[in-house]
Design an enzyme around this catalytic site. Structure first.
Site, PDB file in Angstrom:
ATOM      1  CE  LYS A  57      -7.006   0.048   5.849  1.00 50.91           C
ATOM      2  NZ  LYS A  57      -7.857   0.513   4.733  1.00 50.91           N
ATOM      3  CB  CYS A  77      -3.519   3.330  -1.700  1.00 47.32           C
ATOM      4  SG  CYS A  77      -4.575   4.758  -1.426  1.00 47.32           S
ATOM      5  CG  HIS A  82      -1.941   1.007   1.317  1.00 48.46           C
ATOM      6  ND1 HIS A  82      -1.675   2.321   1.669  1.00 48.46           N
ATOM      7  CD2 HIS A  82      -3.282   0.940   1.099  1.00 48.46           C
ATOM      8  CE1 HIS A  82      -2.809   3.010   1.662  1.00 48.46           C
ATOM      9  NE2 HIS A  82      -3.793   2.201   1.316  1.00 48.46           N
ATOM     10  CD  GLN A 115      -7.077  -4.536   4.087  1.00 47.60           C
ATOM     11  OE1 GLN A 115      -8.012  -5.270   4.360  1.00 47.60           O
ATOM     12  NE2 GLN A 115      -7.250  -3.278   3.708  1.00 47.60           N
ATOM     13  CG  ASP A 144       0.433  -2.259   5.995  1.00 49.06           C
ATOM     14  OD1 ASP A 144      -0.462  -2.313   6.867  1.00 49.06           O
ATOM     15  OD2 ASP A 144       0.292  -1.655   4.921  1.00 49.06           O
TER      16      ASP A 144
END
Length: 406
Positions: free
Chosen positions: A225, A364, A122, A202, A199
């Site tokens: 999220k 993104c 991302h 998600q 990261d």
């Protein structure tokens, strides 16, 4: 028992209509909807309990501080982190990664030093490293995925050289749904003296995560999220990495003493939390994470796996639809293009007329779009409240779009 219909009743927005149709919300990869317990907690925090944190000694300040700091422990529990002082609260993954880029990487990286990224990253895990590339001559090395979207951990490991200082990698692709074997990468990287930032924006939404077991140096999450408020989130940072870091932003709370000719920093994690924080946002995030844990992350993952398999079967039956990312163990995220459609925005506009909310664009993830040879895709991303019936509505809407473009 995981009763999705009962769970849906916890989310007020899911009962509304869009364009005269029941809302089918499949844009969870961008932002998830909020359960009533989170909405109520935010309202209560503003309407009955609001005060600034840490510096007040009156009742409301103590109450707000207790709830705000309580979120730190909730985040640590959610991520499988034993020491809550390794949790830095912030506005989300973007702030977390920038904190590492400015506070850890920038002071210790020189021209020619390397950062390894996957092509799936991302922009939040790309742009801060470009700052170092432009300003300090740091080299960004890219690792590609195969035709199914699989990222071979050995390819990442093989990219390590004596100049490599950091690997910054997604745990789960927001476009392809690919789950990355970060544990294998972390173990090999640490054997070579290389730090790893993950990261988790998600991954933390869709599956149980145990950061202590992963062993990574940094792990970032985003609250909006995770069924929590926007402008909430956190980053896990190992204490030994915190000790190597300079503060990224200066101001209140991150200092111990300030004089005309001297400043001393507060202890971590406060050292990295300058200014009045998002008090109510973080309180809301704590409630959201407790809600998810009450459902059980294993149960959420199992529910979404069933949705993934059902959606894969239905979408595979559309021979005019091209789905990007086909790894067997992917998350319930489907990015696609449609034969004859001029642009992903055209598809999403038609789906919206049927009440189906999807994301359209580059998500993104510019380097990944370049790698896939597309300018944009539509993305249907599923969450803990979605149903197989909603998959059917999506397919019906896609068939309408195909008929219009054919």
């Amino acid at each position: 028992m995981y009763d999705v219909n009962e769970i849906r009743g916890d989310f007020p927005i899911l009962s509304r209509e869009v364009n005269g149709k029941p809302l089918v919300y499949l844009d969870n990869g961008a932002s998830a909807q909020k359960p009533k317990v989170v909405i109520d907690a935010i309202s209560r925090a503003y309407g009955e309990e609001y005060a600034n944190v840490h510096r007040g000694l009156h009742y409301l300040s103590n109450l707000a501080t207790e709830k705000y700091e309580g979120t730190r422990g909730i985040i640590a529990k959610f991520l499988g982190v034993k020491d809550e002082d390794e949790i830095v609260m912030n506005t989300g993954t973007t702030m977390g990664i920038n904190t590492v880029a400015y506070g850890w990487a920038m002071p210790r990286m020189q021209a020619g030093d390397e950062i390894i990224l996957s092509v799936m990253e991302h922009h939040a895990n790309i742009v801060p490293w470009h700052f170092l590339r432009e300003r300090q001559g740091v080299v960004i090395k890219w690792v590609d995925v195969d035709s199914t979207g699989y990222l071979d951990p050995q390819a990442v490991i093989d990219a390590i050289t004596p100049n490599t200082k950091l690997i910054a990698i997604t745990h789960l692709s927001n476009v392809l749904g690919t789950v990355v074997d970060v544990k294998t990468i972390v173990d090999a990287a640490h054997d070579k003296g290389v730090a790893v930032l993950v990261d988790g924006s998600q991954a933390a939404v869709h599956m149980p995560v145990n950061v202590d077991a992963l062993g990574c140096d940094f792990y970032a999450i985003t609250g909006h999220k995770l069924y929590g408020p926007s402008a909430s989130g956190a980053i896990f940072m190992k204490k030994e990495r915190m000790a190597e870091m300079e503060p990224f932003i200066g101001g209140g709370d991150m200092i111990r003493e300030v004089h005309k000719d001297e400043i001393t920093w507060n202890d971590p994690p406060m050292k990295f939390e300058a200014g009045t924080p998002g008090i109510v946002q973080q309180i809301g995030l704590g409630v959201a994470l407790e809600y998810m844990m009450s459902l059980g992350m294993e149960n959420i993952a199992a529910h979404e796996k069933k949705l993934r398999d059902y959606a894969r079967t239905r979408l595979d039956g559309l021979n005019w639809l091209q789905v990007q990312g086909t790894t067997p163990d992917k998350a319930a995220i489907f990015s696609f293009t449609l034969d004859g459609a001029g642009h992903a925005h055209d598809i999403s506009t038609i789906l919206d007329k049927k009440g189906v909310a999807v994301r359209a664009g580059h998500h993104c993830a510019g380097p990944l779009m370049d790698h896939l040879g597309v300018t944009a895709t539509c993305r249907a991303s599923f969450g803990l409240y979605n149903t197989e019936e909603e998959v059917d509505v999506l397919v019906d809407a896609l068939e309408l779009a195909h008929d219009l473009f054919a």
